[in-house]
Design a protein around this motif. Structure first.
Motif, PDB file in Angstrom:
ATOM      1  N   SER A 297       0.820  -1.218   0.000  1.00  0.00           N
ATOM      2  CA  SER A 297       0.000   0.000   0.000  1.00  0.00           C
ATOM      3  C   SER A 297       0.850   1.263   0.000  1.00  0.00           C
ATOM      4  O   SER A 297       0.317   2.365  -0.098  1.00  0.00           O
ATOM      5  CB  SER A 297      -0.950  -0.009   1.203  1.00  0.00           C
TER       6      SER A 297
ATOM      7  N   GLU B 214      -4.004   2.668   2.117  1.00  0.00           N
ATOM      8  CA  GLU B 214      -4.457   1.676   1.151  1.00  0.00           C
ATOM      9  C   GLU B 214      -4.284   2.224  -0.246  1.00  0.00           C
ATOM     10  O   GLU B 214      -4.650   3.371  -0.509  1.00  0.00           O
ATOM     11  CB  GLU B 214      -5.935   1.365   1.418  1.00  0.00           C
TER      12      GLU B 214
ATOM     13  N   GLU C  75     -15.046   0.080   5.212  1.00  0.00           N
ATOM     14  CA  GLU C  75     -15.220  -1.349   4.916  1.00  0.00           C
ATOM     15  C   GLU C  75     -13.881  -2.065   4.709  1.00  0.00           C
ATOM     16  O   GLU C  75     -13.658  -3.164   5.198  1.00  0.00           O
ATOM     17  CB  GLU C  75     -16.087  -1.551   3.664  1.00  0.00           C
ATOM     18  N   ARG C  76     -13.002  -1.395   3.948  1.00  0.00           N
ATOM     19  CA  ARG C  76     -11.711  -2.024   3.652  1.00  0.00           C
ATOM     20  C   ARG C  76     -10.879  -2.182   4.926  1.00  0.00           C
ATOM     21  O   ARG C  76     -10.164  -3.146   5.103  1.00  0.00           O
ATOM     22  CB  ARG C  76     -10.941  -1.192   2.633  1.00  0.00           C
TER      23      ARG C  76
ATOM     24  N   THR D  71     -12.117  -5.156   6.761  1.00  0.00           N
ATOM     25  CA  THR D  71     -11.605  -6.391   6.164  1.00  0.00           C
ATOM     26  C   THR D  71     -10.155  -6.610   6.566  1.00  0.00           C
ATOM     27  O   THR D  71      -9.744  -7.718   6.912  1.00  0.00           O
ATOM     28  CB  THR D  71     -11.674  -6.299   4.618  1.00  0.00           C
TER      29      THR D  71
END
Ligand SMILES: Nc1ncnc2c1ncn2[C@@H]1O[C@H](COP(=O)(O)OP(=O)(O)OP(=O)(O)O)[C@@H](O)[C@H]1O
Ligand SMILES: [Mg+2]
Lengths: 259, 220
Positions: free
Chosen positions: A50, A228, A248-249, A252
């Motif tokens: 990333s 990210e 959301e990421r 996860t």
């Protein structure tokens, strides 16, 4: 949790503005802003690739950004050949901002003590005696006084990394950059290195640490930055980012560590 | 059956000794000059200034891809025509051997320097060292250790290569052997002694190189 020695307004020590970077045709950083106030500990987390390492290396110009700027105490950093006199040279920046690497990068042809006095003697031009005093102080702080004459290849990974921290500290820097400094260590050696970082945080050292040790990040940092795809996707207090994420990421990503 | 007779050769032993001494002088001289030029050449090659790097590489390839004997003949017989003045045979010999050594040493140095992990220079830079400080304090001390075996081997080759300067009548060891042969008509003895002398000098040096090599291996 970090205690700041002065009660006044926190001063910005190091600041990145709009940093972009590509390797060839591969864009890695897409405009990163981050500012670090005195005594603050910022943890950078994020998936592999990333751009965490690239970014932290931009902060001391080991990687030169394509655009954007780095400021140290308000002064723009740049190569002196190009710019005007008010620019801060790379050497000067690095004298004030230390770095510790994942693979230690100790100088194998020097003893522990020689590794640690190298900066004060060669770069800061301190008399050797004074440099030794300073170095021994930090070598003792990382718990390796009795190893001062050992060669790096006689040390365990954890010991090597503690020497590397002492080497950075001996420059008496205003901030430290730590890039996954426990990732190359056997699990049983991680604790001793994190212990040193924790005590630095408690003493008010300004730090940026890239880490995969999520619980350590939660514990020691004032702010967590989630990167990210070359961007900062989320940042905030450890409690908000790590325990109550709404991205959301990020959820996860964190799920992998709670599994 | 050939009867060996070393007596006439022994009578000429001062010629052999003098020749050996001259060989050592040319070897040491060209190694010393070659070291300095080779280091400059190596830094030129590693420099970020394109033309400088290409020029250095061109020089290296020129000397690595032509035979030393041809270089010697060219510098002694051809170069003076361009310069407009003659070169003494000793000067042509020393210049050629030195340039040849420089080209090969530069490659040895470059190999040593680029073999040092990039993390080492980064760690030096990260404590605020200048590029030159990183080179002098961090990279070179490690690189020199690592390039030692190749350096000694190249120097052994350099010692043997000095025999070629006999073709332009520099009175080194090989030249002296042919003088002795001419005087004694004993080629077998003359050239056997010549070979033995080279061997006796170089064998211990190559053994030393082997020891250095196993040391550097063991140290990593
Ligand atoms: N010197 C380089 N040359 C070319 N590509 C590079 C270079 N350094 C990094 N990259 C690429 O840039 C991207 C980001 O790499 P970076 O090392 O910054 O990621 P990271 O977040 O630190 O990952 P990790 O968690 O695995 O350490 C990756 O795709 C990587 O392959
Ligand atoms: Mg990384």
């Amino acid at each position: 949790m970090t205690t700041v020695p002065t009660s006044g307004a926190r001063e910005t020590v190091l600041e990145a503005r709009g940093i972009t970077k590509s390797f060839g045709s591969l864009p890695v950083l897409h405009g990163i802003d981050l500012s670090l106030t005195s005594g603050e500990v910022v943890a950078i987390i994020g998936p592999s690739g990333s751009g965490k390492s690239t970014f932290i290396r931009c902060m001391n110009m080991l990687e030169v950004p394509d655009s954007g700027e780095i400021l140290f105490r308000g002064r723009r950093v740049g190569s002196k050949f190009r710019g005007a006199g008010e620019l801060l040279g790379l050497g000067e920046l690095r004298r004030h901002v230390g770095m510790v690497f994942q693979h230690f990068n100790l100088f194998p042809h020097m003893s522990v003590l020689e590794n640690v006095i190298e900066g004060p003697v060669t770069v800061q031009r301190k008399p050797r005696g004074e440099a030794v005093d300073i170095a021994m102080d930090y070598i003792a702080k990382v718990g390796l006084a009795e190893k001062r004459n050992a060669r790096p290849d006689q040390l365990s990974g954890g010991q090597k990394q503690r020497v590397a921290i002492a080497r950075a500290l001996a420059m008496q820097p205003d901030a430290l950059l730590l890039d996954e400094i426990t990732s190359a260590l056997d699990p049983e050696l991680v604790g001793e290195v994190l212990g040193v970082v924790r005590s630095l945080a408690e003493q008010g050292m300004t730090m940026v640490l890239v880490t995969h040790e999520i619980s350590f990040a939660a514990d020691v940092s004032d702010r967590v930055v989630f990167m990210e795809g070359g961007r900062i996707a989320e940042q905030g207090s450890p409690d908000r980012v790590l325990h109550n994420p709404d991205n959301e990421r990020l959820k996860t990503f964190l799920a992998r560590f709670h599994a | 059956m050939y009867t060996w007779s070393f007596a006439p050769i022994l009578q000429a032993s001062d010629l052999f000794l003098w020749g050996a001494w001259i060989t050592v002088v040319y070897t040491v001289g060209s190694i010393a000059i070659g070291l300095v030029l080779g280091l400059l050449l190596c830094f030129a090659r590693l420099s970020r200034i394109g033309p400088l790097s290409w020029l250095a590489q061109g020089f290296q390839e020129l000397f690595r891809c032509t035979p030393l004997l041809v270089q010697l003949l060219w510098i002694y017989y051809a170069l003076p025509l361009l310069l407009g003045f003659d070169l003494a045979n000793w000067a042509a010999a020393l210049i050629t051997l030195s340039l040849y050594a420089a080209a090969f040493y530069a490659e040895v140095f470059r190999g040593g320097i680029v073999s040092i992990d990039k993390g080492q220079s980064e760690a030096g830079a990260a404590i605020g060292m200048s590029g030159w400080q990183v080179m002098r304090r961090i990279v070179l001390p490690q690189a020199i250790r690592r390039m030692m075996p190749a350096f000694i081997n190249q120097s052994v080759t350099q010692f043997k290569n000095t025999s070629l300067i006999s073709v332009i009548s520099v009175a080194e060891l090989t030249y002296m052997a042919s003088i002795v042969n001419g005087q004694t008509y004993r080629p077998l003895e003359s050239y056997t002694v010549l070979a033995v002398l080279y061997f006796v000098i170089l064998f211990p040096i190559t053994k030393f190189a082997d020891i250095v090599e196993s040391r550097t291996r063991g140290g990593h």
